[in-house]
Design a protein around this motif. Sequence first.
Motif, PDB file in Angstrom:
ATOM      1  N   ALA A 153      -3.215  -0.921   8.211  1.00 44.07           N
ATOM      2  CA  ALA A 153      -2.739  -0.503   6.886  1.00 44.07           C
ATOM      3  C   ALA A 153      -2.552   1.009   6.806  1.00 44.07           C
ATOM      4  N   LEU A 154      -3.202   1.743   7.714  1.00 44.29           N
ATOM      5  CA  LEU A 154      -3.079   3.208   7.694  1.00 44.29           C
ATOM      6  C   LEU A 154      -1.881   3.706   8.503  1.00 44.29           C
ATOM      7  N   ILE A 155      -1.284   2.802   9.305  1.00 46.53           N
ATOM      8  CA  ILE A 155      -0.163   3.225  10.161  1.00 46.53           C
ATOM      9  C   ILE A 155       0.981   3.844   9.344  1.00 46.53           C
ATOM     10  N   PRO A 156       1.409   3.196   8.223  1.00 47.95           N
ATOM     11  CA  PRO A 156       2.504   3.821   7.461  1.00 47.95           C
ATOM     12  C   PRO A 156       2.182   5.256   7.036  1.00 47.95           C
ATOM     13  N   ALA A 157       0.928   5.491   6.646  1.00 49.80           N
ATOM     14  CA  ALA A 157       0.557   6.840   6.209  1.00 49.80           C
ATOM     15  C   ALA A 157       0.628   7.830   7.370  1.00 49.80           C
ATOM     16  N   VAL A 158       0.217   7.373   8.567  1.00 48.74           N
ATOM     17  CA  VAL A 158       0.282   8.250   9.739  1.00 48.74           C
ATOM     18  C   VAL A 158       1.743   8.568  10.069  1.00 48.74           C
ATOM     19  N   VAL A 159       2.568   7.516  10.033  1.00 50.60           N
ATOM     20  CA  VAL A 159       3.991   7.703  10.357  1.00 50.60           C
ATOM     21  C   VAL A 159       4.634   8.648   9.339  1.00 50.60           C
ATOM     22  N   ALA A 160       4.382   8.390   8.057  1.00 51.75           N
ATOM     23  CA  ALA A 160       4.977   9.225   7.017  1.00 51.75           C
ATOM     24  C   ALA A 160       4.498  10.665   7.154  1.00 51.75           C
ATOM     25  N   GLY A 161       3.207  10.843   7.452  1.00 48.79           N
ATOM     26  CA  GLY A 161       2.661  12.187   7.619  1.00 48.79           C
ATOM     27  C   GLY A 161       3.342  12.920   8.760  1.00 48.79           C
ATOM     28  N   GLY A 215      -4.902  13.448  -4.168  1.00 50.30           N
ATOM     29  CA  GLY A 215      -5.261  12.367  -3.245  1.00 50.30           C
ATOM     30  C   GLY A 215      -5.616  11.073  -3.939  1.00 50.30           C
ATOM     31  N   LEU A 216      -5.302  10.981  -5.240  1.00 49.98           N
ATOM     32  CA  LEU A 216      -5.768   9.821  -6.010  1.00 49.98           C
ATOM     33  C   LEU A 216      -5.423   8.479  -5.369  1.00 49.98           C
ATOM     34  N   LEU A 217      -4.137   8.266  -5.088  1.00 57.86           N
ATOM     35  CA  LEU A 217      -3.710   6.955  -4.611  1.00 57.86           C
ATOM     36  C   LEU A 217      -4.358   6.625  -3.264  1.00 57.86           C
ATOM     37  N   PHE A 218      -4.358   7.617  -2.367  1.00 60.22           N
ATOM     38  CA  PHE A 218      -4.927   7.416  -1.032  1.00 60.22           C
ATOM     39  C   PHE A 218      -6.402   7.051  -1.123  1.00 60.22           C
ATOM     40  N   VAL A 219      -7.134   7.827  -1.911  1.00 63.18           N
ATOM     41  CA  VAL A 219      -8.569   7.587  -2.052  1.00 63.18           C
ATOM     42  C   VAL A 219      -8.819   6.243  -2.742  1.00 63.18           C
ATOM     43  N   ALA A 220      -8.016   5.932  -3.755  1.00 65.48           N
ATOM     44  CA  ALA A 220      -8.210   4.682  -4.493  1.00 65.48           C
ATOM     45  C   ALA A 220      -8.022   3.476  -3.582  1.00 65.48           C
ATOM     46  N   VAL A 221      -7.034   3.547  -2.692  1.00 60.44           N
ATOM     47  CA  VAL A 221      -6.740   2.396  -1.841  1.00 60.44           C
ATOM     48  C   VAL A 221      -7.687   2.317  -0.650  1.00 60.44           C
ATOM     49  N   PHE A 222      -7.933   3.443   0.019  1.00 61.11           N
ATOM     50  CA  PHE A 222      -8.629   3.374   1.300  1.00 61.11           C
ATOM     51  C   PHE A 222     -10.099   3.784   1.262  1.00 61.11           C
ATOM     52  N   MET A 223     -10.496   4.571   0.286  1.00 66.87           N
ATOM     53  CA  MET A 223     -11.877   5.053   0.304  1.00 66.87           C
ATOM     54  C   MET A 223     -12.731   4.430  -0.795  1.00 66.87           C
ATOM     55  N   ALA A 224     -12.161   4.298  -1.987  1.00 63.37           N
ATOM     56  CA  ALA A 224     -12.933   3.707  -3.077  1.00 63.37           C
ATOM     57  C   ALA A 224     -13.210   2.233  -2.800  1.00 63.37           C
ATOM     58  N   THR A 225     -12.388   1.613  -1.927  1.00 59.26           N
ATOM     59  CA  THR A 225     -12.554   0.187  -1.663  1.00 59.26           C
ATOM     60  C   THR A 225     -13.511  -0.080  -0.508  1.00 59.26           C
ATOM     61  N   ASP A 226     -14.079   0.976   0.086  1.00 57.56           N
ATOM     62  CA  ASP A 226     -15.042   0.804   1.177  1.00 57.56           C
ATOM     63  C   ASP A 226     -16.120  -0.186   0.733  1.00 57.56           C
ATOM     64  N   TYR A 227     -16.292  -1.256   1.529  1.00 59.14           N
ATOM     65  CA  TYR A 227     -17.260  -2.305   1.156  1.00 59.14           C
ATOM     66  C   TYR A 227     -18.666  -1.755   0.977  1.00 59.14           C
ATOM     67  N   ILE A 265       4.710   5.910  -0.980  1.00 63.84           N
ATOM     68  CA  ILE A 265       5.265   4.637  -0.495  1.00 63.84           C
ATOM     69  C   ILE A 265       4.427   4.112   0.660  1.00 63.84           C
ATOM     70  N   ALA A 266       4.053   5.009   1.574  1.00 61.96           N
ATOM     71  CA  ALA A 266       3.261   4.594   2.732  1.00 61.96           C
ATOM     72  C   ALA A 266       1.908   4.053   2.283  1.00 61.96           C
ATOM     73  N   ILE A 267       1.317   4.720   1.283  1.00 57.13           N
ATOM     74  CA  ILE A 267       0.010   4.274   0.790  1.00 57.13           C
ATOM     75  C   ILE A 267       0.141   2.910   0.119  1.00 57.13           C
ATOM     76  N   LEU A 268       1.212   2.754  -0.663  1.00 57.15           N
ATOM     77  CA  LEU A 268       1.408   1.464  -1.329  1.00 57.15           C
ATOM     78  C   LEU A 268       1.643   0.345  -0.313  1.00 57.15           C
ATOM     79  N   ALA A 269       2.347   0.675   0.778  1.00 59.08           N
ATOM     80  CA  ALA A 269       2.558  -0.331   1.825  1.00 59.08           C
ATOM     81  C   ALA A 269       1.211  -0.772   2.387  1.00 59.08           C
ATOM     82  N   GLY A 270       0.336   0.190   2.637  1.00 63.28           N
ATOM     83  CA  GLY A 270      -1.006  -0.134   3.119  1.00 63.28           C
ATOM     84  C   GLY A 270      -1.773  -0.964   2.112  1.00 63.28           C
ATOM     85  N   PHE A 271      -1.625  -0.631   0.846  1.00 61.58           N
ATOM     86  CA  PHE A 271      -2.306  -1.368  -0.233  1.00 61.58           C
ATOM     87  C   PHE A 271      -1.855  -2.823  -0.264  1.00 61.58           C
ATOM     88  N   VAL A 272      -0.536  -3.007  -0.174  1.00 61.47           N
ATOM     89  CA  VAL A 272      -0.007  -4.377  -0.195  1.00 61.47           C
ATOM     90  C   VAL A 272      -0.532  -5.159   1.007  1.00 61.47           C
TER      91      VAL A 272
END
Lengths: 303, 445
Positions: free
Chosen positions: A29-37, A230-242, A184-191
């Motif tokens: 799920a992080l690949i799109p963000a890496v590519v976009a970055g 960093g709201l969206l990134f943190v909300a999707v990938f960090m706030a959801t840490d189990y 967009i990359a973050i949302l792709a990871g979210f989906v």
Amino acid sequence: MTEKLYVSSSPHFRGKNSTARIMGNVLIALIPAVVAGTILFGWRVLLIVAFCNVSCVLLEYLCRKVMKRENTIGDLSAMVTGTLLALSLPVTIPLALAFFGCAVAIVVAKQFFGGLGQNFINPAVTGRVAMAVSFPSQMTDWSLLNGALDAVTAATPRAPDGQWTYLDLFLGNVNGSVGETCKIAILAGFVYLTVRRVINPIIPVLYVGSVAALSPLFGQDPLFEVLSGGLLFVAVFMATDYVTSPLSMKGKAIYAVGLGVITILIRVYASLPECVSFAVMLMNILTPHIDRLTVPKPFGASA
Amino acid sequence: MRERLLKPFRAKGGVRVPHHKNTANLQSVVMPPPKQVVIPMLQHIGAPCKPTVKAGDKVLVGQVIGDTEAYMAAPVHASVSGTVKEITSILMPSGAPVEAVVIESDGRMEKADCAPPDVGTKENFLKAVRASGLVGLGGAGFPAHVKLNVPPDKEVDTLIVNAAECEPYITSDHREILENSWSVLSGVYAVKELLGIQRVIIAIENNKPDAIQLLSEIAGKEYDPKNEVRVMALKSVYPQGAEKILIRSCTGRKVPPGKLPADVGCIVMNVTSVAFLAQYLKTGLPLVSKRITVDGSAVQNPQNVIVPIGTSVSDVIGFCGGYKETPKKILYGGPMMGTALSDDRFPVLKQNNAVLAFGEKEAKLKEPSACIRCGCCMYVCPMNLLPVSLAQASEAKDMDKLEKYRVMTCIECGCCSYVCPANRHILQAIRLGKQYYKEHGKAGK
């Protein structure tokens, strides 16, 4: 019969899910963000991601070795931490500082507390905050290596001066941490994470939703608040840490709204960068208490 | 047919397990009597029976060989004709010692004198149920005469016939429905009439469409003008057949923790129990044989076999062509709730519905790793508990937390362990916690 049989408590069959599979899905799920970055900020993004991954895995391996515990690099959680940390750094970050962040994340935040599952604060967030408070100037050096904008001393994306359009913010055509600008990359990871049922969408949706809903009360533009920083990134990938978020749906909802409130308060009243990271750290600390207050009602029980 | 199908209520949690119903389309085979059977005196929940025969006695099929004065018990009968070789003590899979009668078969399967019982009154009916030796055949082994003896202060309006069969591999109830459908229905009517119950729901998971169609058709209007016996197709989600979940799915009612189905007006009986009861009322032959599913990767010819109770697992598997590969795990019952055996000499019990044998690949459990608090165990828990917190409380022997998280509400379905990505033995820990709670808990709780 002469052959010995396995005797164990039921169930005798197990599902196919595994920790490595979950972590692997997060990495995908992080690949799109890496590519976009990489497209937005240049090849150095790949270097930072690779460097942080190697550092985190190596540090995890050494920690477990020194502590005489079983080797856990196979669960891929160190790679998730490394990638998350790398994506939250500016492209200009010196590698030595990145290593410092990795060490704080893996050694201090994770292994000092017993490794995966025992850390009460998200390691990547801890590493990032430690870097932000230790090296504030390097962490906010939002200069670009390449890209459409050559303005090296441009404003940070948290301080709009009319230079950015919403579309720029959405596509990531702004300065910022390498993985956080392209929504967009973050949302792709979210989906992806939601469809693969790795995360429950309740935390990101309620977190982002509460920030949007609260911003007008503080005289802020909701769309800008959601798309900036960093709201969206943190909300999707960090706030959801189990490990560091509450277990029950009710708990997750309280946690997500708490994140939204703290984020907007820091953004409006404090002059800190990294408001979302601080919000996550604060709510991580509250997680055990939220869990205690939201024990679900057992089947058929009256209270 | 449509109107006879009821729509189920939605129940929370559960997991979709692979079905592996490999034997569903195979006609059951009757196994000839083995050389010897070992019949334990405890094949039910409650007090063990005392042997009523001694070494050297000649016994006939259906003759009582063990009984007790205790209420919470069911008598035990000889399953083959022959000579009592010895009264001995064997270890059950749980490790508990139990008396057992060993009978050497003469191969003739001569039946004792059996006559249809008198069931004119409710009292006589319950006596007959006790005499039949019937226990809950779904696996629990709860004495049927105790279950059917509803206290007068409790009003039961619904009989649920449990044909969910949600465990992987097991098809014995499914075959019972297909091969003995009329017994199922006449058993349903017998229980319904004698206990004065208004409605009956035959609950079947929707992975058995042939059974659902057959029962819906034969429970037709000619036999049931008031439309009181209906079939319900349930979603195939494990543990759909667990009593409390089944009651929820069928009626929408929730049995509170520590209460019984009768407290919400329901009685749940396994479909094979019901069918057996009908046959017993007709012939008077007690529970002496059982249809079991023999399956698993290590079995040569998987099939349903009707075996005399007390036949050893190795004889049963021998009858099914023996082992295909070296068995590494042998189970009484299904893979989700079954009991692992330490040996294949254990006898088949009344309440067994399957014997499964697996090779190394299926048998080996993966090493557990650290809990990552993903919450999967909690989402699948049909009792809405916090399995991970319960397991931690069990390991810490934390009495307050065991109480707070309601350890005794756990039905031990195993969904938590099944989904755990870290392969943690969650249910095993909770079982230990339950035991600890029973031993150290506050009295009367």
